[in-house]
Design an enzyme around this catalytic site. Structure first.
Site, PDB file in Angstrom:
ATOM      1  CG  HIS A   1      -8.465   0.117  -2.849  1.00  0.00           C
ATOM      2  ND1 HIS A   1      -7.729  -0.996  -2.460  1.00  0.00           N
ATOM      3  CD2 HIS A   1      -9.143   0.517  -1.734  1.00  0.00           C
ATOM      4  CE1 HIS A   1      -7.952  -1.244  -1.181  1.00  0.00           C
ATOM      5  NE2 HIS A   1      -8.808  -0.341  -0.716  1.00  0.00           N
TER       6      HIS A   1
ATOM      7  CD  GLN B   1     -13.164  -1.574  -0.855  1.00  0.00           C
ATOM      8  OE1 GLN B   1     -12.396  -1.445   0.080  1.00  0.00           O
ATOM      9  NE2 GLN B   1     -14.401  -2.043  -0.691  1.00  0.00           N
TER      10      GLN B   1
ATOM     11  NE  ARG C   1      -3.933   0.497   1.928  1.00  0.00           N
ATOM     12  CZ  ARG C   1      -5.178   0.642   2.400  1.00  0.00           C
ATOM     13  NH1 ARG C   1      -5.420   1.484   3.380  1.00  0.00           N
ATOM     14  NH2 ARG C   1      -6.171  -0.057   1.904  1.00  0.00           N
TER      15      ARG C   1
ATOM     16  CG  ASP D   1     -13.401   6.493  -1.120  1.00  0.00           C
ATOM     17  OD1 ASP D   1     -13.395   6.438   0.139  1.00  0.00           O
ATOM     18  OD2 ASP D   1     -12.368   6.357  -1.803  1.00  0.00           O
TER      19      ASP D   1
ATOM     20  CB  CYS E   1     -14.169   1.492  -0.089  1.00  0.00           C
ATOM     21  SG  CYS E   1     -13.667   3.220   0.000  1.00  0.00           S
TER      22      CYS E   1
ATOM     23  NE  ARG F   1     -10.987  -5.100   0.655  1.00  0.00           N
ATOM     24  CZ  ARG F   1     -10.177  -4.101   1.031  1.00  0.00           C
ATOM     25  NH1 ARG F   1     -10.683  -3.030   1.598  1.00  0.00           N
ATOM     26  NH2 ARG F   1      -8.873  -4.146   0.792  1.00  0.00           N
TER      27      ARG F   1
HETATM   28  N1  NVA Z   1      -9.801   6.744  -1.505  1.00  0.00           N
HETATM   29  C1  NVA Z   1      -9.453   6.360  -0.159  1.00  0.00           C
HETATM   30  C2  NVA Z   1      -9.738   4.914   0.059  1.00  0.00           C
HETATM   31  C3  NVA Z   1      -9.441   4.407   1.424  1.00  0.00           C
HETATM   32  C4  NVA Z   1      -9.714   2.940   1.572  1.00  0.00           C
HETATM   33  C5  NVA Z   1      -7.995   6.676   0.094  1.00  0.00           C
HETATM   34  O1  NVA Z   1      -7.169   6.419  -0.800  1.00  0.00           O
HETATM   35  O2  NVA Z   1      -7.670   7.207   1.151  1.00  0.00           O
HETATM   36  N1   CP Z   2     -11.417   0.074   2.398  1.00  0.00           N
HETATM   37  C1   CP Z   2     -10.161  -0.036   2.841  1.00  0.00           C
HETATM   38  O1   CP Z   2      -9.223  -0.302   2.077  1.00  0.00           O
HETATM   39  O2   CP Z   2     -10.018   0.158   4.172  1.00  0.00           O
HETATM   40  P1   CP Z   2      -8.653   0.285   4.970  1.00  0.00           P
HETATM   41  O3   CP Z   2      -8.009   1.576   4.538  1.00  0.00           O
HETATM   42  O4   CP Z   2      -9.057   0.276   6.396  1.00  0.00           O
HETATM   43  O5   CP Z   2      -7.773  -0.872   4.608  1.00  0.00           O
END
Ligand code: NVA
Ligand code: CP
Length: 306
Positions: free
Chosen positions: A129, A132, A102, A223, A263, A291
């Protein structure tokens, strides 16, 4: 079982339509415990951003497969002291069987994958992502018994989740509409990819009008308005995104049977109201649970679990 042995998943577009649907089928079989798979492998989690769901669901999935997990927090590895990605990748490659990353730039993930011979999974970048969306599609399939022909409308920031959703919907034959304020559109390259996959057989629609976008849709999705790394812009975005909130009024324009997905984590009162996220059409908790099943299917498929 889906044959993804040894493959990377850097973008949802790394899967073709058949592979994606087989993966969803495997996830459903694992969830119902109709099928049990085992693999004695080690997964590394290298996360440069916060995570609850992705971190825990990957960890539990690997444990349930009989494997092990090492949480490689960059702050306690040499990554935070600037060890080059190319070197880190070639070293982790010698210890681990698979790596979920990540991070911010998609290019960083791609460099990792170029230098590591082991499979690399995108656990979220600024661009995509994909994990997800595996859970999202599984949740939609559970709710409607099918995917092809349904319409999903994403309302909000054209971010990583929106990008991967466009690819996922196009791959499974769903129509996808994205409604966003001017200047916050999804990635142009991903839009082109989604349109190429859809081949005019299904809709890939981009608009600034949320009301037109949600009309008759079976799935509404949103989101956060500011993703991880964009926190400094969050306050300035509030008035810009206000018309893009999923409220009961907006939901009333969708198909009466519509479900609502997010998400998570969610900011109640911003991109979604308390009433909608806690309401009868919300499927966010099933979505979060999925998930686990979807990523277990992904790991099992890449690692060749039996
Ligand atoms: N768009 C959000 C998703 C978090 C799961 C982010 O990247 O912070
Ligand atoms: N939706 C998602 O990826 O959540 P986290 O950021 O908690 O992993």
């Amino acid at each position: 079982m889906a044959a993804l042995i040894g493959r990377d998943l850097l973008s949802l577009a790394d899967l073709n339509s058949t592979e994606l649907q087989e993966l969803l089928q495997l996830a459903t079989q694992l969830k119902s415990q109709q099928l049990k798979l085992r693999c004695d492998k080690v997964l590394g989690l290298l996360f440069s951003k916060a995570s609850t769901r992705t971190r825990v669901s990957f960890t539990v999935a690997m444990y349930q497969l009989g494997g092990q997990v090492i949480d490689l927090n960059p702050n306690v590895t040499q990554v935070s002291r600037g060890e080059p990605i190319q070197d880190t990748a070639r070293v982790l490659d010698r210890y681990l069987d698979i790596l979920a990353i990540r991070t911010f730039a998609q290019e960083e993930l791609e460099t990792f994958a170029d230098y590591a011979k082991i499979p690399v999974i995108n656990a979220l970048t600024d661009l995509e992502h994909p994990c997800q969306i595996l859970a999202d599609l599984m949740t939609i399939q559970e709710s409607f018994g099918r995917l092809a022909g349904l319409t999903l409308t994403y309302v909000g920031d054209g971010n990583n989740v929106a990008n991967s959703l466009m690819l996922g919907c196009a791959l499974v034959g769903m129509n996808v509409r994205v409604a966003f304020p001017g200047g916050y559109e999804p990635d142009a390259g991903v839009v082109e990819q989604a349109k190429a996959i859809a081949q005019n057989q299904t809709e890939v629609i981009l608009t600034n009008d949320p009301e037109i976008a949600v009309k008759g849709a079976q799935v509404l999705y949103t989101d956060v308005w500011a993703s991880m790394g964009q926190e400094a812009e969050a306050d300035n975005r509030l008035p810009i995104f206000q018309p893009y909130q999923i409220s009961e009024q907006l939901l009333s324009l969708a198909d009466p049977e519509a479900i609502v997905l997010h998400c998570l984590p969610a900011h109640r009162g911003e991109e979604i109201t308390e009433e909608v996220i806690e309401g009868s059409q919300s499927r966010v908790w099933d979505q979060a649970e999925n998930r686990l099943h979807a990523q277990k299917a992904l790991l099992a498929s890449i690692l060749g679990a039996e």
